[in-house]
Motif scaffolding. Structure first.
Motif, mmCIF file in Angstrom:
data_model
loop_
_atom_site.group_PDB
_atom_site.id
_atom_site.type_symbol
_atom_site.label_atom_id
_atom_site.label_comp_id
_atom_site.label_asym_id
_atom_site.label_seq_id
_atom_site.Cartn_x
_atom_site.Cartn_y
_atom_site.Cartn_z
ATOM 1 N N LEU A 282 0.809 -1.221 0.000
ATOM 2 C CA LEU A 282 0.000 0.000 0.000
ATOM 3 C C LEU A 282 0.840 1.268 0.000
ATOM 4 O O LEU A 282 0.293 2.373 -0.095
ATOM 5 C CB LEU A 282 -0.924 0.009 1.229
ATOM 6 C CG LEU A 282 -2.014 -1.066 1.219
ATOM 7 C CD1 LEU A 282 -2.745 -1.091 2.552
ATOM 8 C CD2 LEU A 282 -2.989 -0.811 0.071
ATOM 9 N N SER A 283 2.151 1.097 0.097
ATOM 10 C CA SER A 283 2.976 2.306 0.244
ATOM 11 C C SER A 283 2.816 3.216 -0.977
ATOM 12 O O SER A 283 2.757 2.753 -2.112
ATOM 13 C CB SER A 283 4.443 1.933 0.504
ATOM 14 O OG SER A 283 5.145 1.922 -0.688
ATOM 15 N N GLY A 284 2.689 4.493 -0.729
ATOM 16 C CA GLY A 284 2.520 5.462 -1.817
ATOM 17 C C GLY A 284 1.094 5.550 -2.337
ATOM 18 O O GLY A 284 0.814 6.290 -3.280
ATOM 19 N N SER A 285 0.159 4.797 -1.740
ATOM 20 C CA SER A 285 -1.207 4.757 -2.288
ATOM 21 C C SER A 285 -2.141 5.767 -1.629
ATOM 22 O O SER A 285 -3.283 5.900 -2.047
ATOM 23 C CB SER A 285 -1.800 3.367 -2.104
ATOM 24 O OG SER A 285 -2.006 3.132 -0.725
ATOM 25 N N ASN A 286 -1.738 6.403 -0.575
ATOM 26 C CA ASN A 286 -2.605 7.316 0.165
ATOM 27 C C ASN A 286 -3.853 6.592 0.691
ATOM 28 O O ASN A 286 -4.935 7.141 0.768
ATOM 29 C CB ASN A 286 -2.998 8.517 -0.716
ATOM 30 C CG ASN A 286 -3.735 9.592 0.082
ATOM 31 O OD1 ASN A 286 -3.584 9.662 1.295
ATOM 32 N ND2 ASN A 286 -4.540 10.386 -0.596
ATOM 33 N N LEU A 287 -3.680 5.299 0.979
ATOM 34 C CA LEU A 287 -4.773 4.496 1.526
ATOM 35 C C LEU A 287 -4.317 4.004 2.897
ATOM 36 O O LEU A 287 -3.548 3.046 2.997
ATOM 37 C CB LEU A 287 -5.046 3.327 0.562
ATOM 38 C CG LEU A 287 -6.297 2.505 0.742
ATOM 39 C CD1 LEU A 287 -7.529 3.354 0.975
ATOM 40 C CD2 LEU A 287 -6.510 1.638 -0.482
ATOM 41 N N PRO A 288 -4.756 4.672 3.968
ATOM 42 C CA PRO A 288 -4.283 4.275 5.291
ATOM 43 C C PRO A 288 -4.749 2.869 5.669
ATOM 44 O O PRO A 288 -5.830 2.441 5.261
ATOM 45 C CB PRO A 288 -4.917 5.308 6.239
ATOM 46 C CG PRO A 288 -5.575 6.319 5.402
ATOM 47 C CD PRO A 288 -5.693 5.790 4.017
ATOM 48 N N LEU A 289 -3.910 2.188 6.413
ATOM 49 C CA LEU A 289 -4.220 0.822 6.841
ATOM 50 C C LEU A 289 -4.465 0.803 8.342
ATOM 51 O O LEU A 289 -3.668 1.344 9.119
ATOM 52 C CB LEU A 289 -3.032 -0.087 6.492
ATOM 53 C CG LEU A 289 -3.181 -1.566 6.841
ATOM 54 C CD1 LEU A 289 -4.316 -2.220 6.052
ATOM 55 C CD2 LEU A 289 -1.870 -2.327 6.553
ATOM 56 N N ILE A 290 -5.578 0.191 8.745
ATOM 57 C CA ILE A 290 -5.811 -0.091 10.168
ATOM 58 C C ILE A 290 -5.379 -1.541 10.386
ATOM 59 O O ILE A 290 -5.799 -2.435 9.644
ATOM 60 C CB ILE A 290 -7.311 0.025 10.557
ATOM 61 C CG1 ILE A 290 -7.886 1.387 10.181
ATOM 62 C CG2 ILE A 290 -7.498 -0.277 12.038
ATOM 63 C CD1 ILE A 290 -9.381 1.545 10.539
ATOM 64 N N ALA A 291 -4.554 -1.761 11.401
ATOM 65 C CA ALA A 291 -4.163 -3.139 11.722
ATOM 66 C C ALA A 291 -4.567 -3.450 13.153
ATOM 67 O O ALA A 291 -4.727 -2.551 13.985
ATOM 68 C CB ALA A 291 -2.671 -3.333 11.519
ATOM 69 N N VAL A 292 -4.703 -4.738 13.433
ATOM 70 C CA VAL A 292 -5.321 -5.195 14.678
ATOM 71 C C VAL A 292 -4.734 -6.552 15.054
ATOM 72 O O VAL A 292 -4.086 -7.192 14.245
ATOM 73 C CB VAL A 292 -6.857 -5.316 14.438
ATOM 74 C CG1 VAL A 292 -7.187 -6.502 13.548
ATOM 75 C CG2 VAL A 292 -7.657 -5.391 15.722
ATOM 76 N N GLY A 293 -4.997 -6.955 16.266
ATOM 77 C CA GLY A 293 -4.709 -8.339 16.641
ATOM 78 C C GLY A 293 -3.729 -8.490 17.770
ATOM 79 O O GLY A 293 -2.523 -8.360 17.589
ATOM 80 N N GLU A 309 -1.095 2.755 9.627
ATOM 81 C CA GLU A 309 -1.303 4.162 10.001
ATOM 82 C C GLU A 309 -2.157 4.271 11.258
ATOM 83 O O GLU A 309 -2.099 5.262 11.983
ATOM 84 C CB GLU A 309 -1.998 4.923 8.854
ATOM 85 C CG GLU A 309 -1.072 5.288 7.699
ATOM 86 C CD GLU A 309 -0.492 4.092 6.980
ATOM 87 O OE1 GLU A 309 -1.240 3.132 6.717
ATOM 88 O OE2 GLU A 309 0.737 4.087 6.705
ATOM 89 N N LEU A 310 -2.985 3.247 11.501
ATOM 90 C CA LEU A 310 -3.885 3.278 12.661
ATOM 91 C C LEU A 310 -3.844 1.920 13.349
ATOM 92 O O LEU A 310 -3.733 0.882 12.676
ATOM 93 C CB LEU A 310 -5.322 3.565 12.201
ATOM 94 C CG LEU A 310 -5.541 4.958 11.601
ATOM 95 C CD1 LEU A 310 -6.569 4.924 10.479
ATOM 96 C CD2 LEU A 310 -5.997 5.936 12.686
#
Ligand SMILES: Cc1cc2nc3c(=O)[nH]c(=O)nc-3n(C[C@H](O)[C@H](O)[C@H](O)COP(=O)(O)O)c2cc1C
Length: 368
Positions: A282-293, A309-310
């Motif tokens: 996703l790098s450079g895509s301006n699409l933030p990623l929420i990760a969990v777990g 990012e979140l």
């Protein structure tokens, strides 16, 4: 690496005050028909102190998409006033409010929905007790896509700041993407590209509703990157899906992982944790990623933000509703008891406690 307190404004203009997220957690506090209870409103207000974003437990978009008694529903206009109380409670707590929307597909039961369960194909999920679904007709598929649109309209009217389309955790959208549950040979299945048709059609329909919003309204997509079954989703499939998702005006992606450091079951992607490969893609895509777990401590929350990012924090927020506030304030006196024990230290409404007890007793079986 972003600091927990760093704000983030999403593409839609929705401004998050920090990087902490409460992920969707069904706590079965709704009435049998999905209507909102006072306990549920209080629960969301409690959960919303500290985190910048709260995603609700999942809400079914049609009656035959209901996964459990007591889950949220956004399947009719009657639900709007109750959902508005949930959105208000989250706002009062100080967070932005996103409604997660879903259809359970084959991951429910005839007892719950009053008819045979449905899916992409007539293949039961692996494991004990799963029922064999009926294959959806083309007309029914189109109705469900429409229902996701109607659900988005209701979320806007109810005052939510966005919807998260639940494409993860083995529910209907995931079932269309998975070669285990989707054995169709029409336009909705077959090749990897065709297995993406339903998820992308749902998103396309959801985007058409955003125009009706008068303030920033975010659209997110949650996905499970791999499946353990054979056939099943592999990281290669998910990376191809990400390429398509990157072309859409999505506000964020949300990866569903049991543990943020978990590795994938693909030989080509076994060196680094799955999250690292996803974030790189996703790098450079301006699409933030929420990760969990599995985040239970400050160090773990910080480790997630090295590759996202979140950071979303589920169980720990349930047993410690001021966990986010402590993280932000630099306090480290966290609840360290195992989840199954910590649930008894809080006054929880009876159905929620019973549900969490059951979940803890069979953690591996839970696919939420
Ligand atoms: C009680 C409970 C209910 C959940 N319900 C949902 C749900 O409705 N939708 C969803 O996408 N994930 C659901 N999940 C999964 C969480 O969003 C999260 O991915 C998972 O709990 C891992 O994060 P954690 O270790 O911080 O709890 C649920 C988890 C829990 C504990």
């Amino acid at each position: 690496m972003p600091n927990f307190n760093e704000p983030l404004t999403l593409k839609s203009g929705l401004a998050l005050k920090n990087r902490l997220v409460v992920p969707p957690m069904t706590v079965v506090l709704s009435f049998h028909d999905g209507a909102i209870t006072q306990e549920e409103v209080a629960h969301y207000k409690r959960l919303s102190q500290g985190s910048g974003l709260v995603i609700t437990g999942t809400a079914n978009v049609t009656p035959n998409g209901k996964g459990w008694p007591g889950e949220l529903s956004v399947a009719s206009d009657d639900m709007i006033p109750g959902l508005a109380r949930v959105a208000d409670a989250i706002h009062e707590g100080g967070a932005k409010a996103i409604l997660q929307i879903f259809h359970a597909g084959r991951m429910t039961s005839e007892k719950t929905i009053g008819e045979q369960v449905v899916s992409a194909s007539a293949v039961a999920a692996e494991g004990d007790g799963f029922e064999t679904p009926r294959e959806l007709t083309e007309a029914e598929i189109l109705e469900i896509i429409e229902a996701f649109g109607a659900a988005t309209r209701r979320a806007i009217v109810a005052g939510f700041d966005g919807v998260e389309v639940h494409g993860a955790n083995m529910y209907l959208i995931h079932q269309f993407f998975s070669p285990h549950s989707n054995r169709r040979t029409d336009k909705w299945g077959g090749s990897l590209a065709k297995r993406m048709v339903f998820p992308l059609a749902v998103l396309e329909r959801v985007f058409t509703e955003v125009k009706t919003a008068t303030s920033p309204f975010a659209i997110g997509y949650r996905f499970s990157p791999v499946e353990g079954t054979d056939p099943g989703i592999r990281l290669e499939d998910t990376l191809a899906l990400l390429e398509e998702l990157k072309k859409l005006p999505l506000d964020y992606l949300h990866v569903s992982l049991k543990h943020y450091a978990r590795k994938a079951n693909s030989e080509n992607y076994s060196e680094k944790p799955t999250l690292v490969y996803l974030h790189e893609a996703l790098s450079g895509s301006n699409l933030p990623l929420i990760a969990v777990g599995g985040v239970r401590t400050r160090a773990e929350a910080a480790a997630v933000l090295e590759n996202a990012e979140l950071v979303a924090i589920g169980q720990q927020n349930l047993v410690e509703p001021n966990f986010a506030e402590k993280l932000l304030a630099g306090q480290d006196d966290f609840v360290t008891k195992p989840f199954g024990e910590a649930i008894y230290d809080l006054e929880m409404p009876h159905p929620m406690l019973k549900y969490l007890e059951k979940r803890y007793a069979t953690p591996e079986k839970k696919v939420l």
